[in-house]
Design an enzyme around this catalytic site. Structure first.
Site, PDB file in Angstrom:
ATOM      1  N   VAL A  42      82.501   8.288 104.271  1.00 29.59           N
ATOM      2  CA  VAL A  42      82.843   7.473 105.436  1.00 29.59           C
ATOM      3  C   VAL A  42      83.750   8.244 106.389  1.00 29.59           C
ATOM      4  O   VAL A  42      83.457   8.388 107.577  1.00 29.59           O
ATOM      5  CB  VAL A  42      83.510   6.145 104.985  1.00 29.59           C
ATOM      6  CG1 VAL A  42      84.076   5.390 106.179  1.00 29.59           C
ATOM      7  CG2 VAL A  42      82.505   5.292 104.229  1.00 29.59           C
TER       8      VAL A  42
ATOM      9  N   THR B  63      86.457  -0.069 101.936  1.00 24.07           N
ATOM     10  CA  THR B  63      86.064  -1.423 101.522  1.00 24.07           C
ATOM     11  C   THR B  63      87.202  -2.027 100.712  1.00 24.07           C
ATOM     12  O   THR B  63      87.529  -1.532  99.631  1.00 24.07           O
ATOM     13  CB  THR B  63      84.778  -1.338 100.674  1.00 24.07           C
ATOM     14  OG1 THR B  63      83.778  -0.694 101.479  1.00 24.07           O
ATOM     15  CG2 THR B  63      84.295  -2.709 100.255  1.00 24.07           C
TER      16      THR B  63
ATOM     17  N   LEU C 128      77.356   2.636 106.637  1.00 27.11           N
ATOM     18  CA  LEU C 128      76.457   3.785 106.493  1.00 27.11           C
ATOM     19  C   LEU C 128      75.984   3.953 105.063  1.00 27.11           C
ATOM     20  O   LEU C 128      76.672   3.591 104.105  1.00 27.11           O
ATOM     21  CB  LEU C 128      77.131   5.070 106.997  1.00 27.11           C
ATOM     22  CG  LEU C 128      78.392   5.613 106.331  1.00 27.11           C
ATOM     23  CD1 LEU C 128      78.089   6.388 105.063  1.00 27.11           C
ATOM     24  CD2 LEU C 128      79.132   6.486 107.301  1.00 27.11           C
TER      25      LEU C 128
ATOM     26  N   PHE D  79      64.938  -3.473 100.673  1.00 26.43           N
ATOM     27  CA  PHE D  79      65.767  -3.654  99.469  1.00 26.43           C
ATOM     28  C   PHE D  79      65.150  -4.594  98.441  1.00 26.43           C
ATOM     29  O   PHE D  79      65.825  -5.119  97.581  1.00 26.43           O
ATOM     30  CB  PHE D  79      67.204  -4.070  99.828  1.00 26.43           C
ATOM     31  CG  PHE D  79      68.060  -2.856 100.109  1.00 26.43           C
ATOM     32  CD1 PHE D  79      67.886  -2.137 101.272  1.00 26.43           C
ATOM     33  CD2 PHE D  79      68.991  -2.404  99.188  1.00 26.43           C
ATOM     34  CE1 PHE D  79      68.620  -0.990 101.521  1.00 26.43           C
ATOM     35  CE2 PHE D  79      69.736  -1.263  99.420  1.00 26.43           C
ATOM     36  CZ  PHE D  79      69.545  -0.559 100.593  1.00 26.43           C
TER      37      PHE D  79
ATOM     38  N   GLY E 183      63.117  -1.055  90.334  1.00 27.95           N
ATOM     39  CA  GLY E 183      63.211   0.322  89.833  1.00 27.95           C
ATOM     40  C   GLY E 183      64.089   0.379  88.605  1.00 27.95           C
ATOM     41  O   GLY E 183      63.983  -0.474  87.716  1.00 27.95           O
TER      42      GLY E 183
ATOM     43  N   CYS F 199      78.952   2.483  95.747  1.00 30.13           N
ATOM     44  CA  CYS F 199      79.307   1.277  96.500  1.00 30.13           C
ATOM     45  C   CYS F 199      78.818  -0.015  95.867  1.00 30.13           C
ATOM     46  O   CYS F 199      79.617  -0.872  95.518  1.00 30.13           O
ATOM     47  CB  CYS F 199      78.775   1.405  97.922  1.00 30.13           C
ATOM     48  SG  CYS F 199      79.361   2.891  98.721  1.00 30.13           S
TER      49      CYS F 199
ATOM     50  N   LYS G 209      80.317  -0.958  92.411  1.00 30.90           N
ATOM     51  CA  LYS G 209      81.771  -1.174  92.545  1.00 30.90           C
ATOM     52  C   LYS G 209      82.071  -2.448  93.329  1.00 30.90           C
ATOM     53  O   LYS G 209      82.946  -3.241  92.960  1.00 30.90           O
ATOM     54  CB  LYS G 209      82.360   0.056  93.254  1.00 30.90           C
ATOM     55  CG  LYS G 209      83.701  -0.132  93.902  1.00 30.90           C
ATOM     56  CD  LYS G 209      84.184   1.142  94.570  1.00 30.90           C
ATOM     57  CE  LYS G 209      83.687   1.343  95.988  1.00 30.90           C
ATOM     58  NZ  LYS G 209      84.266   0.504  97.012  1.00 30.90           N
TER      59      LYS G 209
HETATM   60  C1  UGA Z   1      75.270   1.097 100.349  1.00 34.09           C
HETATM   61  C2  UGA Z   1      74.841   0.200 101.538  1.00 34.09           C
HETATM   62  O1  UGA Z   1      73.430   0.246 101.683  1.00 34.09           O
HETATM   63  C3  UGA Z   1      75.495   0.658 102.843  1.00 34.09           C
HETATM   64  O2  UGA Z   1      75.180  -0.234 103.887  1.00 34.09           O
HETATM   65  C4  UGA Z   1      77.019   0.669 102.637  1.00 34.09           C
HETATM   66  O3  UGA Z   1      77.690   1.143 103.794  1.00 34.09           O
HETATM   67  C5  UGA Z   1      77.349   1.599 101.478  1.00 34.09           C
HETATM   68  O4  UGA Z   1      76.688   1.122 100.292  1.00 34.09           O
HETATM   69  C6  UGA Z   1      78.851   1.556 101.277  1.00 34.09           C
HETATM   70  O5  UGA Z   1      79.368   0.493 100.915  1.00 34.09           O
HETATM   71  O6  UGA Z   1      79.518   2.539 101.612  1.00 34.09           O
HETATM   72  P1  UGA Z   1      74.482   3.512  99.484  1.00 34.09           P
HETATM   73  O7  UGA Z   1      75.388   3.300  98.316  1.00 34.09           O
HETATM   74  O8  UGA Z   1      74.500   4.820 100.192  1.00 34.09           O
HETATM   75  O9  UGA Z   1      74.757   2.398 100.622  1.00 34.09           O
HETATM   76  O10 UGA Z   1      73.004   3.314  98.939  1.00 34.09           O
HETATM   77  P2  UGA Z   1      71.809   2.261  99.127  1.00 34.09           P
HETATM   78  O11 UGA Z   1      70.813   2.818 100.011  1.00 34.09           O
HETATM   79  O12 UGA Z   1      72.340   0.905  99.415  1.00 34.09           O
HETATM   80  O13 UGA Z   1      71.217   2.265  97.642  1.00 34.09           O
HETATM   81  C7  UGA Z   1      71.997   1.797  96.539  1.00 34.09           C
HETATM   82  C8  UGA Z   1      71.202   1.812  95.266  1.00 34.09           C
HETATM   83  O14 UGA Z   1      70.205   0.803  95.293  1.00 34.09           O
HETATM   84  C9  UGA Z   1      70.454   3.113  94.981  1.00 34.09           C
HETATM   85  O15 UGA Z   1      70.610   3.436  93.613  1.00 34.09           O
HETATM   86  C10 UGA Z   1      69.019   2.797  95.299  1.00 34.09           C
HETATM   87  O16 UGA Z   1      68.106   3.556  94.565  1.00 34.09           O
HETATM   88  C11 UGA Z   1      68.952   1.330  94.899  1.00 34.09           C
HETATM   89  N1  UGA Z   1      67.873   0.560  95.576  1.00 34.09           N
HETATM   90  C12 UGA Z   1      67.892   0.384  96.915  1.00 34.09           C
HETATM   91  C13 UGA Z   1      66.870  -0.020  94.809  1.00 34.09           C
HETATM   92  O17 UGA Z   1      66.832   0.122  93.564  1.00 34.09           O
HETATM   93  N2  UGA Z   1      65.913  -0.771  95.448  1.00 34.09           N
HETATM   94  C14 UGA Z   1      65.930  -0.969  96.782  1.00 34.09           C
HETATM   95  O18 UGA Z   1      65.025  -1.682  97.290  1.00 34.09           O
HETATM   96  C15 UGA Z   1      66.935  -0.364  97.537  1.00 34.09           C
END
Ligand code: UGA
Length: 431
Positions: A11, A122, A155, A251, A255, A262, A265
């Protein structure tokens, strides 16, 4: 404007580089000299597409500056962003030690007549009020006015620059009109709907967003369990469901469960806040249980179908386009497999060095996907990196002892993969 970021993780560093690129003078304050030296040389430390180039460009233009000294940065900054970590304590509560330490230091070093202190980390509801109290206690000279704001960040790793430049919304929570105006001015180069609100609402918006994303993922995983028991196909089900505009497909991809620094936590921290407020948190607990079950499901598939001892793993990072392995499902899966007596041969395009630091015996790390499957009795895919989607499957098959694929991210079409001669198990997919 002159602004400061305290903290240089995803961030802090990404947002600092973006605002420097818009022409602002940006200070980044950290406490580890060795890391700051690397940053000063243009090494972003973390892997994030496009970040290195942006950092180097702004270092060259002398718009971004790294320091351990609060004094020089805070003294001249109109806005000070707090962007330090809030890791979970053992009970899941957010650890706010770093936030409060930074607040104290900011208070001590304020010299301008008016400064906005804006929290990007956060933090649970009520934290920014405590930050204001700390700064008011530690600041020298009553004439110095400060205002606190909550400016949560949305992000995602892997697309952090794009998300910062093109956010869906810019949330600014503050009880100070002056602080809101200052932050609006800084953000005027960035599109996205403005949500101007109070501190508590802004703090809760961030947790609600991440908990909602975790809800969608866990719901998709839950439906995948139904599909596996009934022969329905989860991709067809969720595609159809996602076409309803009220629901959407984003989302809703099942999987191996959500990981990263994030979502896990923040669900835990929201749960703990709920407990402290006397709220029934069984819904949030269920999200986490389903998430764990999604991971265990992979192990069950391996133990039920694999005839042999060597398993190839493709994908170690918690998601593609990052080397981040925090709460990555791969760590759980590999550790369980090793406990069960399997030997693991792992490949990831970016995260191997990080996993090597944590996992040792029973795991070998190889240089490419084909080497990983050499003599393996199963291939297990845990991260959907692009380079796995169109590999030469006939070559993969030739290298394997048994042509079995357990696809934890549903990157392949079950029919096509079976036509290639593989036994295939996706997540919630009919075979
Ligand atoms: C997440 C949020 O998407 C951001 O908006 C937020 O700013 C960030 O946390 C944060 O709090 O800083 P991030 O942790 O980078 O972002 O990753 P995501 O893209 O949200 O994915 C999180 C997990 O969910 C990954 O392990 C991904 O593989 C999994 N996922 C995501 C799924 O299993 N299925 C989905 O449909 C989408």
């Amino acid at each position: 404007m002159i602004i400061t970021f305290v903290g240089h993780g995803y961030v802090g560093l990404v947002t600092a580089c973006v605002f420097a690129d818009f022409g602002n003078k940006v200070w980044v304050v950290g406490h580890t000299k060795e890391k700051l030296e690397r940053l000063k040389k243009g090494d972003p430390i973390i892997y994030e597409p496009g970040l290195k180039e942006l950092l180097q460009k702004n270092l060259q233009a002398k718009r971004i500056h790294f320091t351990t000294e609060y004094k020089e940065a805070i003294g001249e900054s109109e806005i000070v962003f707090i962007a330090v970590g809030t890791p979970p304590k053992t009970n899941g509560e957010a650890d706010l030690t770093a936030i409060f330490e930074v607040a104290e230091k900011i208070g001590i070093h304020l010299t301008r007549p008016f400064t906005v202190v804006s929290c990007k980390s956060t933090v649970p509801v009520g934290t920014n009020k405590k930050v204001l109290d700390i700064i008011n206690k530690t600041k020298k000279g009553k004439q110095k006015e400060i205002a606190v704001a909550s400016c949560p960040e949305f992000l995602r790793e892997g697309t952090a620059l794009h998300d910062t430049l093109h956010p869906d919304r810019v949330v600014i929570g503050s009880n100070s009109k002056k602080a809101i105006e200052t932050l609006l001015e800084l953000h005027h180069t960035i599109n996205g709907k403005r949500i101007i609100t109070d501190l508590s609402s802004a703090e809760l918006i961030k947790y609600t967003s991440n908990a909602m994303l975790a809800t969608k993922i866990s719901f998709a995983n839950l439906i995948s369990f139904y599909c596996e028991k009934t022969g329905a196909d989860v991709e067809t089900v969720l595609n159809a469901v996602g076409l309803d505009n009220r629901i959407g497909r984003a989302f809703l991809y099942p999987g191996v469960g959500y990981g990263g620094s994030c979502l896990p936590k923040d669900v835990k921290a929201l749960t703990q806040t709920g407990v402290s407020l006397g709220i029934d948190v069984s819904f949030l607990n269920a999200l986490e249980q389903i998430n764990m079950h999604a991971r265990r499901n992979i192990i069950e598939k391996i133990t039920s179908h694999v005839k042999g001892k060597k398993i190839a793993i493709w994908g170690l990072s918690f998601k593609p386009n990052t080397d981040d392995i925090r709460e990555a499902p791969s760590l759980y899966v590999i550790q369980e497999l090793v406990k069960l007596g399997f030997s693991v041969s792992a490949y990831d395009p970016a995260a191997m060095a990080n996993v090597k630091k944590i996992l040792g015996s029973g795991v070998s790390f190889v240089e490419n996907p084909y080497e990983a499957v050499e003599n393996a009795s199963a291939l297990c895919i845990l991260t959907e990196w692009n380079e796995f989607k169109q590999v030469d499957l006939s070559k993969v098959k030739k290298h394997m002892k048994h042509p079995l694929i357990i696809d934890g991210r549903n990157i392949y079409d079950p029919k096509k993969i079976q036509e290639e001669g593989f036994m295939y198990f996706g997540v919630g997919r009919s075979v």
